[in-house]
Structure formats: C-alpha cells, structure tokens
Design an enzyme around this catalytic site. Structure first.
Site, short mmCIF file in Angstrom:
data_model
loop_
_atom_site.label_atom_id
_atom_site.label_comp_id
_atom_site.label_asym_id
_atom_site.label_seq_id
_atom_site.Cartn_x
_atom_site.Cartn_y
_atom_site.Cartn_z
N TRP A 134 0.85 -1.20 0.00
CA TRP A 134 0.00 0.00 0.00
C TRP A 134 0.88 1.24 0.00
CZ3 TRP A 134 -2.00 2.43 5.02
CH2 TRP A 134 -2.83 3.54 4.73
N ASP A 216 -2.25 -5.90 8.56
CA ASP A 216 -3.06 -4.75 8.15
C ASP A 216 -4.30 -5.34 7.45
OD1 ASP A 216 -2.50 -1.74 6.11
OD2 ASP A 216 -4.22 -2.48 7.24
N LYS A 251 -13.90 0.29 3.94
CA LYS A 251 -14.40 -0.39 2.74
C LYS A 251 -15.56 -1.32 3.06
CE LYS A 251 -10.08 0.86 1.79
NZ LYS A 251 -9.03 1.25 2.72
#
Ligand SMILES: Cc1[nH+]cc(COP(=O)(O)O)c(CN[C@@H](CCC(=O)O)C(=O)O)c1O
Length: 402
Positions: A134, A216, A251
């Site tokens: 990311w 994560d 999300k």
C-alpha cells in the site's frame, strides 16, 4: 523572512491526486480505477442499506450525546471489532489476552501500532513491508521514526502470483525480531493472497526468527464475501504468536470519511494485554486524545445486532459479488478481443484490486490517451469498472498492449 521560508512544496499524494485529476476531467468516457473505494454499477459510492438503518437508529436515539468517548474508544465497538477479526471462539479473546483500541480508521491503526513499536521495540528495529505494498505504509513507518524500513519479496511478475520462496528468503535473512507488515487478505496492490498452507509456512519462519506479525486488515469480508475466510491468516497466527491487526471499516462498511478503525492486539497473558492497552491509550491521548463516535456507533449497532449483522453480510456479498462480476466481464472482454498476453490473473486475484501487469508508461498512457485513471504500478480498482465502461476499458487496454 517568515517562519516558513525553508518549507519545500510537498509532492501530491499519488492516490488522492488521481481522484482529483479524475474529478477535474470532463471527458464523457473517463474511468476512475484509481482509489480503492467501492462504487455501484452506476459508478456512484454506495451507502450500505444497513448503514442507513443504523444511522437512523443513532440519530433518533436521544439518549446518545456528544460527550467525549474514552481514550481507547467506544467499548461496544472495539470489543465487536476484535470479535469480528479473531472469531467469537478465539482462545485469546476468551482468555482475556486480546484487547483493542479505537483508531482513526485503518491508517490510524497502522500508525498507532507503529508509534507503539517505535517506543517499545526501538526505531532501529527493521520493518519489512511487502514489495509492492500500500502506497502509505512506508510513510507511516518512516514518520513513526523507524530508521530501517525495507521490503520483503512478495509478487512474482512472471506468474503474477506469490513469490513465496523470495518472501521466505527475505524473512529468514532479516535480523531476529524484525517487524513484518502482512496484509490479512486482499493484498493491496496485487490482489494475491497466500493460501492457508502458505500462511502456515510463513508463520513457521516468522516464529523461528521471532519476527513480530503486524497485520493490516482493510478488506475483511470484502475479499471473498466471507468474513471468516478473510480472517483465516490472522486467526491462525493468533493461535501461534502475539500480533497486531489494524482494522479498517472504511471499505467493508462504506464508511470512508467517518474514519472508523481499531487496533486489535493478541498477547500472551491478560496482564500483558492490559499493559499494552494502557500504553496504546497513552500514545493515542497525545495524538488524537480520543476518537470520533459516529462511525463507531454505526459499526457497533450493526455488529451487535443479529438481524443487522445478517443484513450487513448480505450487503458485503453485494459488493464482493459485483467486484467478482467485473473480473469476469473484463476477462471475457479481453478474451473476445484476443488481447495479447494471459489475463487469467484477473480471475485469480482477489479483493478490490487487479495487478494488471501494465508498466508505468502503459498505465500513464491509459490516462493520457483514454482518460482512464490508474496508479503507475499497473493496479486497477475493480470497483471503478461498471457494465457500461468495462468494454471501453478492455478496448483501451487492448490498444495499449498491442
Ligand atoms: C492495505 C490498506 N491499509 C490501510 C488502508 C487505509 O484505510 P483507511 O485509513 O481505513 O481509509 C488502505 C486503503 N487504501 C486504499 C484507499 C486510499 C488510500 O490509499 O488510503 C487505496 O490503496 O486505494 C489499504 O489498502
């Protein structure tokens, strides 16, 4: 002179700049496959129906006020968040060895965990991030003060799959007790996840090297549509070792701008858990004092009510199902065009993103030539595709690779 003479202009953030460029573009067929944010088949953000219900329940509940939350956040939210990722039968949870602190979404959870490790493991500790990872991971650990932020091999361009041998080699080569950031599911940007058997092997090496597992988890339930399946890696590691897991509800609840997240921690004993929680709270107090309530109340309302939870699971299946459909439609369109190369990875990769294999020049050309906005590493957010733009996307990709 002013106090700010020496301040240089910072470059724009890649992903947020992409969104701004897309919005500024007036081209009729522009497509935004940049930011990893869900869109419905009309290309609009989707407020989950179950979130609309929870919002109403909260707004109409006049027993609720705007008093400060505790520093560690809304307890009904953090306990539900830990249960969601660790599982209701989690030994760590049932033995009070797991705790959670509410954070400013997933980013805040990664940063709080990084700040804690900087203080209690030392900034000379090596931090290993997947290559690629990311866009924000490196900046978070650098800003937390870590001096040695490096990569572990993760992606195999030739197979467009996992480079397990490379990953294990780098984990073995790193100094004992390194901090290793792992994507719990739906790897960003590759969409390539280890299989359960491969996670077992990774855990073996991590434990042999006494590395610290920092998961994560930004897409639980979003990757496969199955919340338990998407938690497999974290739950397995939790049976073998201590860990952090940064949880984003951006999300999977569509709460992007409510900044709702948690850092869940698994330790070896209830006493350690309480000590870690107290130090996380101390760090959070000096950073944000205490977290915002609205998003946490929405998630807590849904996770703690059986009927709303069931509806949320359906909403998750709608999102992951539409992403899956876009994978199939894109793959079929490229097959029909006879686009050079193999595109099987579009079907094999999981979650929000497909790592197309386009290089930087090709990715940029998609933007300049066809007004298709994607990151230069060749990543596309499948949520940006719709039944009305997927053909256009495929034709543009076909043109670029020919
Ligand atoms: C792996 C990962 N971790 C954390 C986050 C941060 O989520 P949050 O702080 O809860 O909003 C994201 C979002 N990444 C997508 C969204 C934009 C961003 O970069 O942030 C992305 O990569 O497009 C991730 O993809």
């Amino acid at each position: 002179t002013t106090h700010f003479d020496a301040v240089p202009l910072a470059p724009p953030d890649v992903i947020f700049h992409l969104t701004a460029s897309y919005k500024a573009d007036t081209h009729a067929q522009k497509v935004n496959v940049g930011v990893g944010a869900y869109r419905d088949d009309n290309g609009h953000p989707w407020v989950l129906p179950v979130v609309r219900k929870a919002e109403q329940l909260i707004v109409n509940n006049h027993a609720l006020d705007h008093e400060y939350l505790p520093i560690e956040g809304l307890a009904s939210f953090t306990s539900a968040a830990s249960r969601l990722i660790l599982g209701k039968d989690s030994p760590a949870l049932n033995e009070n060895r797991a705790i959670a602190v509410q954070t400013i979404s997933g980013t805040g959870a990664v940063r709080l965990g990084a700040d804690f490790l900087a203080r209690f493991r030392g900034t000379q500790t090596k931090v290993l991030l997947s290559n690629p990872t990311w866009a924000n991971h490196k900046a978070i650990f650098n800003d937390a003060g870590f001096k040695d932020v490096a990569d572990y091999a993760y992606y195999h361009p030739a197979t467009r799959g996992l480079d397990l041998e490379g990953m294990l080699r780098d984990l073995r080569a790193a100094p004992e007790g390194s901090i290793v950031v792992l994507h719990a599911c739906a790897h960003n940007p590759t969409g390539v996840d280890p299989t359960p058997a491969q996670w077992n092997t990774i855990a073996d090496v991590m434990i042999a090297k006494k590395h610290f597992a920092f998961f994560d988890c930004a897409y639980q339930g979003f990757a496969s549509g199955d919340l338990d399946r998407d938690a497999t890696a974290v739950r397995y590691f939790a049976t073998r070792t201590e860990l952090f897991v940064a949880q984003s509800f951006a999300k999977n609840f569509g709460l992007y701008n409510e900044r709702t997240g948690a850092l869940t921690v698994v330790t070896k004993s209830p006493e350690t858990a309480q000590a870690v929680k107290s130090q996380l709270a101390k760090l959070s107090r000096a950073a944000i004092s205490n977290p915002p309530a609205f998003g946490a109340r929405i998630v807590s309302t849904v996770l703690n009510d059986a009927a709303l939870y069931a509806e949320w699971v359906e909403n998750l299946k709608t999102m992951s199902g539409r992403i899956q459909l876009m994978r199939t439609k894109l793959f079929d369109a490229l097959q029909k065009l006879g686009t050079p190369g193999s595109w099987q990875h579009i079907l094999d990769q999981i979650g929000m993103f497909t790592f197309t294999g386009l290089n930087a020049a090709q990715s940029q050309a998609m933007g300049t030539k066809f007004h298709i906005y994607m990151t230069n590493n060749g990543r596309i957010s499948m949520a940006g595709l719709t039944s009305s733009n997927v053909e256009y996307f495929a034709k543009s990709l076909d043109w670029i690779v020919r």
